[in-house]
Design a protein around this motif. Structure first.
Motif, PDB file in Angstrom:
ATOM      1  N   VAL A  65       0.908  -1.264  -0.016  1.00  0.00           N
ATOM      2  CA  VAL A  65       0.127   0.077  -0.051  1.00  0.00           C
ATOM      3  C   VAL A  65       0.914   1.148   0.032  1.00  0.00           C
ATOM      4  CG1 VAL A  65      -0.421   0.193   2.596  1.00  0.00           C
ATOM      5  CG2 VAL A  65      -2.106   0.943   0.941  1.00  0.00           C
ATOM      6  N   PHE A  67       0.892   3.205  -2.948  1.00  0.00           N
ATOM      7  CA  PHE A  67      -0.303   4.553  -3.112  1.00  0.00           C
ATOM      8  C   PHE A  67       0.352   5.937  -2.831  1.00  0.00           C
ATOM      9  CE2 PHE A  67      -4.411   2.264  -2.444  1.00  0.00           C
ATOM     10  CZ  PHE A  67      -5.091   2.594  -3.751  1.00  0.00           C
ATOM     11  N   LEU A 125       0.467   8.571  -5.957  1.00  0.00           N
ATOM     12  CA  LEU A 125      -0.502   9.960  -5.468  1.00  0.00           C
ATOM     13  C   LEU A 125       0.703  10.919  -5.970  1.00  0.00           C
ATOM     14  CD1 LEU A 125      -2.789   9.214  -2.721  1.00  0.00           C
ATOM     15  CD2 LEU A 125      -3.152   9.039  -5.194  1.00  0.00           C
ATOM     16  N   VAL A 179      -3.232  14.745  -8.155  1.00  0.00           N
ATOM     17  CA  VAL A 179      -3.280  13.570  -7.184  1.00  0.00           C
ATOM     18  C   VAL A 179      -3.667  12.276  -7.642  1.00  0.00           C
ATOM     19  CG1 VAL A 179      -4.187  12.593  -4.953  1.00  0.00           C
ATOM     20  CG2 VAL A 179      -3.606  15.083  -5.156  1.00  0.00           C
ATOM     21  N   PHE A 180      -4.872  12.108  -8.235  1.00  0.00           N
ATOM     22  CA  PHE A 180      -5.543  10.749  -8.734  1.00  0.00           C
ATOM     23  C   PHE A 180      -5.267  10.613 -10.147  1.00  0.00           C
ATOM     24  CE2 PHE A 180      -8.533  12.102  -5.256  1.00  0.00           C
ATOM     25  CZ  PHE A 180      -8.404  11.063  -4.647  1.00  0.00           C
ATOM     26  N   ALA A 237      -6.959   2.327  -9.285  1.00  0.00           N
ATOM     27  CA  ALA A 237      -7.196   1.374  -8.132  1.00  0.00           C
ATOM     28  C   ALA A 237      -7.968   1.843  -7.078  1.00  0.00           C
ATOM     29  CB  ALA A 237      -5.548   1.409  -7.518  1.00  0.00           C
ATOM     30  N   ILE A 238      -8.217   3.206  -6.935  1.00  0.00           N
ATOM     31  CA  ILE A 238      -9.303   3.494  -6.214  1.00  0.00           C
ATOM     32  C   ILE A 238     -10.524   3.240  -6.690  1.00  0.00           C
ATOM     33  CG2 ILE A 238     -10.299   5.343  -4.869  1.00  0.00           C
ATOM     34  CD1 ILE A 238      -7.287   6.551  -4.460  1.00  0.00           C
ATOM     35  N   ALA A 264     -11.370   1.156  -8.763  1.00  0.00           N
ATOM     36  CA  ALA A 264     -11.527  -0.296  -8.941  1.00  0.00           C
ATOM     37  C   ALA A 264     -12.168  -0.828  -7.557  1.00  0.00           C
ATOM     38  CB  ALA A 264     -10.251  -1.066  -9.228  1.00  0.00           C
ATOM     39  N   ALA A 265     -11.447  -0.431  -6.404  1.00  0.00           N
ATOM     40  CA  ALA A 265     -11.927  -0.836  -4.950  1.00  0.00           C
ATOM     41  C   ALA A 265     -13.298  -0.413  -4.681  1.00  0.00           C
ATOM     42  CB  ALA A 265     -10.892  -0.350  -4.276  1.00  0.00           C
ATOM     43  N   ILE A 266     -13.577   0.840  -5.032  1.00  0.00           N
ATOM     44  CA  ILE A 266     -15.090   1.460  -4.834  1.00  0.00           C
ATOM     45  C   ILE A 266     -15.964   0.815  -5.607  1.00  0.00           C
ATOM     46  CG2 ILE A 266     -16.501   3.349  -4.975  1.00  0.00           C
ATOM     47  CD1 ILE A 266     -14.071   5.126  -4.354  1.00  0.00           C
ATOM     48  N   PHE A 268     -15.896  -2.290  -7.029  1.00  0.00           N
ATOM     49  CA  PHE A 268     -16.031  -3.895  -6.847  1.00  0.00           C
ATOM     50  C   PHE A 268     -16.637  -3.843  -5.429  1.00  0.00           C
ATOM     51  CE2 PHE A 268     -12.339  -4.622  -9.792  1.00  0.00           C
ATOM     52  CZ  PHE A 268     -12.979  -4.771 -10.924  1.00  0.00           C
ATOM     53  N   GLY A 269     -16.242  -2.915  -4.566  1.00  0.00           N
ATOM     54  CA  GLY A 269     -16.971  -2.896  -3.361  1.00  0.00           C
ATOM     55  C   GLY A 269     -18.424  -2.782  -3.357  1.00  0.00           C
ATOM     56  N   VAL A 311      -6.765  -5.487  -7.004  1.00  0.00           N
ATOM     57  CA  VAL A 311      -7.961  -5.177  -6.340  1.00  0.00           C
ATOM     58  C   VAL A 311      -9.230  -6.006  -6.357  1.00  0.00           C
ATOM     59  CG1 VAL A 311      -9.720  -3.280  -6.348  1.00  0.00           C
ATOM     60  CG2 VAL A 311      -7.006  -2.677  -6.141  1.00  0.00           C
ATOM     61  N   ILE A 357      -1.262  -4.991   4.071  1.00  0.00           N
ATOM     62  CA  ILE A 357      -0.292  -4.146   3.523  1.00  0.00           C
ATOM     63  C   ILE A 357      -0.462  -4.237   1.995  1.00  0.00           C
ATOM     64  CG2 ILE A 357       2.152  -3.293   3.220  1.00  0.00           C
ATOM     65  CD1 ILE A 357       1.178  -2.672   5.850  1.00  0.00           C
ATOM     66  N   PHE A 397      -6.020  -3.476   1.044  1.00  0.00           N
ATOM     67  CA  PHE A 397      -6.950  -2.192   0.619  1.00  0.00           C
ATOM     68  C   PHE A 397      -8.276  -2.449   0.185  1.00  0.00           C
ATOM     69  CE2 PHE A 397      -8.047   1.478  -2.144  1.00  0.00           C
ATOM     70  CZ  PHE A 397      -8.139   2.403  -1.152  1.00  0.00           C
ATOM     71  N   ILE A 424     -12.248  -2.013   1.982  1.00  0.00           N
ATOM     72  CA  ILE A 424     -13.486  -1.347   1.162  1.00  0.00           C
ATOM     73  C   ILE A 424     -14.469  -2.475   1.187  1.00  0.00           C
ATOM     74  CG2 ILE A 424     -14.569  -0.329  -0.727  1.00  0.00           C
ATOM     75  CD1 ILE A 424     -12.104   1.402  -1.282  1.00  0.00           C
ATOM     76  N   VAL A 425     -14.173  -3.488   0.536  1.00  0.00           N
ATOM     77  CA  VAL A 425     -15.298  -4.618   0.147  1.00  0.00           C
ATOM     78  C   VAL A 425     -15.938  -4.978   1.422  1.00  0.00           C
ATOM     79  CG1 VAL A 425     -16.096  -6.720  -1.031  1.00  0.00           C
ATOM     80  CG2 VAL A 425     -14.312  -5.000  -1.978  1.00  0.00           C
ATOM     81  N   ALA A 472     -18.275  -2.715   2.693  1.00  0.00           N
ATOM     82  CA  ALA A 472     -19.309  -2.524   1.970  1.00  0.00           C
ATOM     83  C   ALA A 472     -20.422  -3.389   2.173  1.00  0.00           C
ATOM     84  CB  ALA A 472     -19.201  -2.447   0.357  1.00  0.00           C
ATOM     85  N   MET A 483     -18.298   2.473   3.853  1.00  0.00           N
ATOM     86  CA  MET A 483     -17.342   1.428   3.118  1.00  0.00           C
ATOM     87  C   MET A 483     -15.826   1.824   3.179  1.00  0.00           C
ATOM     88  SD  MET A 483     -18.651   1.957  -0.803  1.00  0.00           S
ATOM     89  CE  MET A 483     -17.278   1.188  -1.734  1.00  0.00           C
ATOM     90  N   ALA A 531       0.507  13.513  -0.434  1.00  0.00           N
ATOM     91  CA  ALA A 531       1.038  13.465  -1.852  1.00  0.00           C
ATOM     92  C   ALA A 531       1.164  15.111  -2.200  1.00  0.00           C
ATOM     93  CB  ALA A 531      -0.007  12.782  -2.617  1.00  0.00           C
TER      94      ALA A 531
END
Lengths: 116, 154, 341
Positions: free
Chosen positions: A63, A66, A70, A90-91, A97-98, A100-102, A104-105, B72, B97, B102, B106-107, B110, B126, B141
């Motif tokens: 991680v 990230f 960023l 920033v993004f 990846a963020i 994707a995580a959101i 798929f969540g 992911v 890590i 990560f 989230i999942v 959720a 989430m 950043a």
């Protein structure tokens, strides 16, 4: 060879995380935050990019990456478009990846439920 | 019998010293070894995905994004199957890590909080663990990026 | 020494019943993991899965309490309207599982919150109501669910977090006890109500350390108030101290010259096999002492294997908010003596 270095470096980064977790009062959430900030700072010092070049996924899967992507995005856009790039960048590289995580969540929350 | 603040504080310190002596320590070496193996294995799997994209003709510096996307997805999928929490119990930081961890954060949230509704439950909560990661990642950043840009000129 | 009319009030923190109320019936219902534990055969109902046909675990927890209530009433061939009071509590915010379970029970209800000490708190309170002449029949019920507790106190259940060796596993299960002024069964002879004690523990993954001082304090006070020795009991059982807390209670009491021998046991250690089951320091939760008592110990009385029990329920009185604000964890322990004679 790329697999061996990925395994060793990725594994070692996780060992550092585990030691922080076991020896301090930090939760895993704290450790993840710490690693993201560390990745960002190492990028600022110009150290993370060589690590990614050397260890491949060993450095880009943890991680801390990230923090790297960023910060790299910010640096890239600062160069290209000036001050606004500090925010707009920033993004640029890590957004995928963020997203994707959101996504798929959301998807898996629709399809499944917690099993305990 | 009322204790003064001082006495209370001394009693607390004394007890915490006693408790520290009797508290089982986490098995440091074993945990570290497992974190190494699990974290290493996930990283090596990531390398496999990366190599695949490079073999498909993507330049190495462009292959990182899709690789992260695939990792992911894998983390999300294993979470939905109810497997990732079992890996986490063994692997510790080795599974938290990596970017799959990560995705798991989230999942897992959720899936968990959809019982409290899809807007204020699932969608709002989430980010319970991922939110701090994103917040500190973004802030760091910007600060680090600006500092480096100002000091080193990019 | 004492003023007023409280003739049953003994010593500093205790009460002694003149007509000790009888525990006539109990019922226990547990989750699958508890069913696989060493006491698995002792429980009345073992669930196949952690949902028990419900959509959420909170509803499951509520259903566990409801089942415990109606099944113990069935055993005694009573209706809810036969009850003078029902005392119930659980771990969820505003004790919702109890409140909601009681929607379907036509009996005057008093909600209790003593965290995992709720069964002992309920038995002590119920016995006072009966012996005080305010009730002939009181039902005491409490329970917990592993996954609702995880959701409320810790993390989402599917999150891959590693639990430290001091962590405990919240028991899924509910236990009920029917207290009556008359009938057959072991009797609640006296009780010692605990003070809130906080010796500065802050780790929510180490309840044993947080609760041990409260347990030691109440056990010590009980022995003092009644001029008893530990050997006067066949079994002194704390609710859910786990391996860490049990050890600390022994150490604390040893300093006061009280040696707890083999007769000192803990519900959190009895309910799971720590070698085989991934529960770290042991079981915890309202359901822990409730099902160990209702399922196992109550039967030991009936089997003639137990005559004098001190049940010391232990509760950690924290909330997710208080530990986020870095407050330490206050704890309480209530002890009830249950005996046949």
């Amino acid at each position: 060879m790329s697999y061996v270095w990925a395994f060793l470096v990725g594994g070692l980064i996780c060992v550092i995380g585990q030691l922080v977790f076991d020896l301090t009062v930090f939760t895993m959430g704290h450790v993840m935050v710490l690693f993201v900030v560390l990745g960002s700072v190492l990028t600022g010092l110009g150290l993370y990019e060589p690590l990614v070049k050397f260890a491949g996924a060993g450095a880009s899967v943890p991680v801390s990456n990230f923090g790297y992507v960023l910060t790299s995005g910010v640096l890239k856009e600062l160069e290209l478009i000036g001050p606004w790039g500090a925010l707009a960048g920033v993004f640029e590289l890590g957004g995928g990846a963020i997203a994707a995580a959101i996504f798929f969540g959301f998807l898996f929350a629709l399809l499944t439920r917690a099993k305990g | 019998m009322a204790q003064t603040k001082e006495q209370q504080k001394r009693a607390q310190e004394e007890y915490q010293r006693l408790a520290r002596r009797h508290r089982p320590r986490p098995p440091l070496l074993r945990n570290a070894l497992l974190a190494f193996l699990v974290g290493g294995a996930i990283s090596a799997a990531g390398q496999g995905v990366l190599n695949f994209f490079v073999a498909q003709g993507l330049p190495p510096d462009k292959a990182g994004g899709p690789t992260a996307g695939v990792m992911v997805f894998l983390g999300a999928f294993l979470t939905a199957l109810g497997v990732y929490d079992k890996i986490g119990q063994v692997g510790g930081a080795g599974s938290a890590i990596p970017i799959t961890g990560f995705a798991n954060s989230i999942v897992a949230a959720a899936i968990e909080f959809k019982t409290e509704g899809f807007v204020m439950g699932m969608a709002a909560r989430m980010y319970q663990i991922a939110g701090p990661v994103i917040t500190y990642g973004v802030t760091s950043a910007i600060v680090v990026g600006l500092l480096r840009f100002l000091i080193a000129g990019g | 020494m004492r003023r007023g009319v409280a003739v049953k009030r003994i010593g500093k923190q205790s009460v002694k019943f003149t007509s000790p109320p009888v525990i006539t019936n109990t019922f226990s219902i547990v989750g699958p993991m508890e069913g696989q534990g060493p006491l698995g055969q002792r429980f009345d109902t073992v669930l196949e899965d952690t949902f028990y046909g419900e959509q959420t675990w909170e509803k499951t927890e509520c259903k566990l309490l409801r089942e415990a209530i109606f099944n113990v009433l069935n055993r005694a061939q009573l209706q809810p309207t036969d009850l003078d009071f029902i005392l119930a509590g659980d771990l969820l915010d505003q004790i919702v599982s109890s409140n909601f379970a009681l929607r379907e029970v036509e009996a005057p209800f008093l909600g209790l919150y003593g965290a995992c000490s709720t069964l002992a708190e309920g038995l002590a309170t119920g016995a006072m109501l009966v012996d005080g002449g305010f009730a002939d029949r009181v039902l005491v019920v409490t329970g917990s669910h592993h996954d609702t507790a995880e959701r409320q106190y810790r993390f989402p259940t599917e999150l891959g977090v590693q639990r430290p060796p001091t962590a405990q596993w919240t028991v899924t299960g509910a236990g009920s006890c029917l207290l009556q002024s008359q009938g057959k069964g072991p009797r609640v002879t006296c009780a010692t109500l605990g003070r809130v004690i906080d010796l500065g523990s802050k780790d929510p993954n180490d309840m044993g350390t947080a609760m041990a001082p409260a347990a030691a304090d109440t056990i010590r006070q009980h022995l003092r108030d009644f001029a008893k020795r530990p050997e006067d009991y066949d079994l002194i059982m704390t609710g859910d101290l786990g391996a860490v807390g049990v050890e600390l209670v022994r150490v604390i009491l040893r300093k006061d010259g009280i040696e707890l021998g083999q007769q000192f046991q803990d519900g959190g250690l009895l309910i799971f096999d720590r070698e085989q089951q991934d529960v770290h320091a042991g079981g915890s939760g309202c359901g822990c002492s409730a099902v160990v008592f209702a399922g196992h110990l109550f039967k030991l009385f009936a089997e003639g294997k137990l005559r004098r029990l001190l049940l010391a329920g232990t509760g950690a009185l924290l909330s997710p908010l208080t530990y986020q604000q870095a407050e330490s964890i206050p704890s309480v322990c209530h002890a009830v003596a249950i005996e046949v004679y």
